[in-house]
Design a protein around this motif. Sequence first.
Motif, PDB file in Angstrom:
ATOM      1  N   ILE A   8       1.532   8.329   5.870  1.00  0.00           N
ATOM      2  CA  ILE A   8      -0.224   7.536   5.713  1.00  0.00           C
ATOM      3  C   ILE A   8       0.341   6.150   6.546  1.00  0.00           C
ATOM      4  O   ILE A   8       1.118   5.254   6.141  1.00  0.00           O
ATOM      5  CB  ILE A   8      -0.643   7.566   4.620  1.00  0.00           C
ATOM      6  CG1 ILE A   8      -0.702   8.586   3.835  1.00  0.00           C
ATOM      7  CG2 ILE A   8      -1.544   6.119   4.389  1.00  0.00           C
ATOM      8  CD1 ILE A   8      -1.707   8.016   1.973  1.00  0.00           C
ATOM      9  N   GLU A   9      -0.520   5.367   7.287  1.00  0.00           N
ATOM     10  CA  GLU A   9       0.025   4.578   7.813  1.00  0.00           C
ATOM     11  C   GLU A   9      -1.307   3.170   8.307  1.00  0.00           C
ATOM     12  O   GLU A   9      -2.022   3.479   8.255  1.00  0.00           O
ATOM     13  CB  GLU A   9       0.727   4.407   9.557  1.00  0.00           C
ATOM     14  CG  GLU A   9       1.869   5.492   9.798  1.00  0.00           C
ATOM     15  CD  GLU A   9       2.038   6.033  11.307  1.00  0.00           C
ATOM     16  OE1 GLU A   9       2.257   4.352  11.443  1.00  0.00           O
ATOM     17  OE2 GLU A   9       2.594   6.874  11.456  1.00  0.00           O
ATOM     18  N   GLY A  10      -0.401   2.606   8.128  1.00  0.00           N
ATOM     19  CA  GLY A  10      -1.781   1.041   8.116  1.00  0.00           C
ATOM     20  C   GLY A  10      -1.283  -0.306   7.641  1.00  0.00           C
ATOM     21  O   GLY A  10      -0.161  -0.542   7.604  1.00  0.00           O
ATOM     22  N   PRO A  11      -1.905  -1.224   8.215  1.00  0.00           N
ATOM     23  CA  PRO A  11      -1.783  -3.067   9.011  1.00  0.00           C
ATOM     24  C   PRO A  11      -2.205  -3.315   8.176  1.00  0.00           C
ATOM     25  O   PRO A  11      -2.664  -3.356   7.025  1.00  0.00           O
ATOM     26  CB  PRO A  11      -2.602  -2.850  10.564  1.00  0.00           C
ATOM     27  CG  PRO A  11      -3.516  -2.134  10.153  1.00  0.00           C
ATOM     28  CD  PRO A  11      -3.873  -0.688   9.363  1.00  0.00           C
ATOM     29  N   SER A  12      -1.011  -4.152   8.103  1.00  0.00           N
ATOM     30  CA  SER A  12      -1.305  -5.509   7.037  1.00  0.00           C
ATOM     31  C   SER A  12      -1.062  -6.870   7.897  1.00  0.00           C
ATOM     32  O   SER A  12      -1.529  -6.525   8.950  1.00  0.00           O
ATOM     33  CB  SER A  12      -0.393  -6.182   5.905  1.00  0.00           C
ATOM     34  OG  SER A  12       0.621  -6.234   6.109  1.00  0.00           O
ATOM     35  N   LYS A  16       3.104  -3.567   8.990  1.00  0.00           N
ATOM     36  CA  LYS A  16       1.996  -2.094   9.093  1.00  0.00           C
ATOM     37  C   LYS A  16       3.125  -1.392   7.768  1.00  0.00           C
ATOM     38  O   LYS A  16       4.753  -1.295   7.524  1.00  0.00           O
ATOM     39  CB  LYS A  16       2.522  -1.232   9.712  1.00  0.00           C
ATOM     40  CG  LYS A  16       1.941  -1.410  11.365  1.00  0.00           C
ATOM     41  CD  LYS A  16       1.300  -0.909  12.106  1.00  0.00           C
ATOM     42  CE  LYS A  16       0.658  -0.733  13.668  1.00  0.00           C
ATOM     43  NZ  LYS A  16       0.416   0.215  14.441  1.00  0.00           N
ATOM     44  N   GLY A  86      -1.887  10.174   9.156  1.00  0.00           N
ATOM     45  CA  GLY A  86      -2.767   9.155   9.805  1.00  0.00           C
ATOM     46  C   GLY A  86      -3.821   8.203   8.776  1.00  0.00           C
ATOM     47  O   GLY A  86      -3.677   7.111   9.697  1.00  0.00           O
ATOM     48  N   ALA A  87      -4.082   8.345   7.788  1.00  0.00           N
ATOM     49  CA  ALA A  87      -4.962   7.300   7.330  1.00  0.00           C
ATOM     50  C   ALA A  87      -4.623   5.904   7.199  1.00  0.00           C
ATOM     51  O   ALA A  87      -3.566   5.923   6.717  1.00  0.00           O
ATOM     52  CB  ALA A  87      -5.997   7.845   6.251  1.00  0.00           C
ATOM     53  N   ASN A  88      -5.410   5.442   7.787  1.00  0.00           N
ATOM     54  CA  ASN A  88      -5.030   3.830   6.977  1.00  0.00           C
ATOM     55  C   ASN A  88      -4.924   3.237   5.688  1.00  0.00           C
ATOM     56  O   ASN A  88      -5.642   3.873   4.492  1.00  0.00           O
ATOM     57  CB  ASN A  88      -5.828   2.950   7.725  1.00  0.00           C
ATOM     58  CG  ASN A  88      -5.940   2.918   9.280  1.00  0.00           C
ATOM     59  OD1 ASN A  88      -4.366   3.063   9.675  1.00  0.00           O
ATOM     60  ND2 ASN A  88      -7.182   2.129  10.371  1.00  0.00           N
ATOM     61  N   VAL A  89      -3.650   2.912   4.735  1.00  0.00           N
ATOM     62  CA  VAL A  89      -3.995   2.414   3.692  1.00  0.00           C
ATOM     63  C   VAL A  89      -3.412   0.647   4.165  1.00  0.00           C
ATOM     64  O   VAL A  89      -2.809   0.913   4.801  1.00  0.00           O
ATOM     65  CB  VAL A  89      -3.075   3.401   2.932  1.00  0.00           C
ATOM     66  CG1 VAL A  89      -3.844   4.247   2.579  1.00  0.00           C
ATOM     67  CG2 VAL A  89      -1.420   3.674   2.881  1.00  0.00           C
ATOM     68  N   THR A  90      -2.778   0.005   2.726  1.00  0.00           N
ATOM     69  CA  THR A  90      -3.022  -0.823   2.984  1.00  0.00           C
ATOM     70  C   THR A  90      -1.809  -1.709   1.744  1.00  0.00           C
ATOM     71  O   THR A  90      -2.504  -0.846   0.970  1.00  0.00           O
ATOM     72  CB  THR A  90      -3.713  -2.256   2.640  1.00  0.00           C
ATOM     73  OG1 THR A  90      -5.018  -1.859   1.479  1.00  0.00           O
ATOM     74  CG2 THR A  90      -4.913  -2.472   3.682  1.00  0.00           C
ATOM     75  N   GLN A  93      -2.804  -0.909  -2.438  1.00  0.00           N
ATOM     76  CA  GLN A  93      -3.399   0.049  -2.213  1.00  0.00           C
ATOM     77  C   GLN A  93      -3.612   0.950  -3.058  1.00  0.00           C
ATOM     78  O   GLN A  93      -2.084   0.924  -3.715  1.00  0.00           O
ATOM     79  CB  GLN A  93      -4.384   1.002  -1.500  1.00  0.00           C
ATOM     80  CG  GLN A  93      -5.773   1.296  -1.574  1.00  0.00           C
ATOM     81  CD  GLN A  93      -5.812   1.711   0.033  1.00  0.00           C
ATOM     82  OE1 GLN A  93      -5.536   0.870   0.963  1.00  0.00           O
ATOM     83  NE2 GLN A  93      -6.654   3.333   0.032  1.00  0.00           N
TER      84      GLN A  93
END
Length: 207
Positions: A8-12, A16, A86-90, A93
């Motif tokens: 799971i990848e996501g930007p802050s 990231k 590949g859904a975005n998480v922060t 969360q």
Amino acid sequence: MTGIPVTIEGPSSSRKAFARGLVLGAMIVVLLLGCPLAAFSATNTAVDPGGGSVLLVPSGPVTVNSVQLALVKQARDLSGAVLAAGANVTPGQTIYFVLYVDNTTAYPANDVQISDQLDETGFTYLVNSMETTVVPSGSGDAAIWAGAWSSLSDLRGAPDDLASITDSGGPAGLDRLTIGAVAVQANQMLNVSGNTLRAVRFRVTVN
């Protein structure tokens, strides 16, 4: 059985967050008798080893059938929606991980053993968040989530000790989850009845 990755990848605001959940070891030990699946049979002859007057005649065919059950690991949000690869998480969360085994046969799968090593660089386990449910075999994502979930303790030796989670070393924190009578971290034996699906879920925060 090889590992089952969930990435799971996501930007802050400044970086990231890269989070990986990986089933490093997933051993399922299953012995099923009499299933209508691929089988191996053997016929053996036994005689009286004491030399008595009774001769044990050749046995009939002895057929032992087995089936390999698949282990599924999912990441879900707090509403129960499955997070796609590949859904975005922060960072910060909270999400769920769900592990389940579906016994699609009519016969019990005995002594099922599951190990899951949590990636502490990506996630922090939320204490006492483990739960389990049993639903009919073939249940979809929504039906699994709607099951009657009951709490499991984190510790070994508790009356509900189907699963446990311990600190495997390295960074402080609970990161090694086992379900069933896994040798290095044994719990109660897990038997999955025929035509049922057993699921365990727990919550983590994204680092």
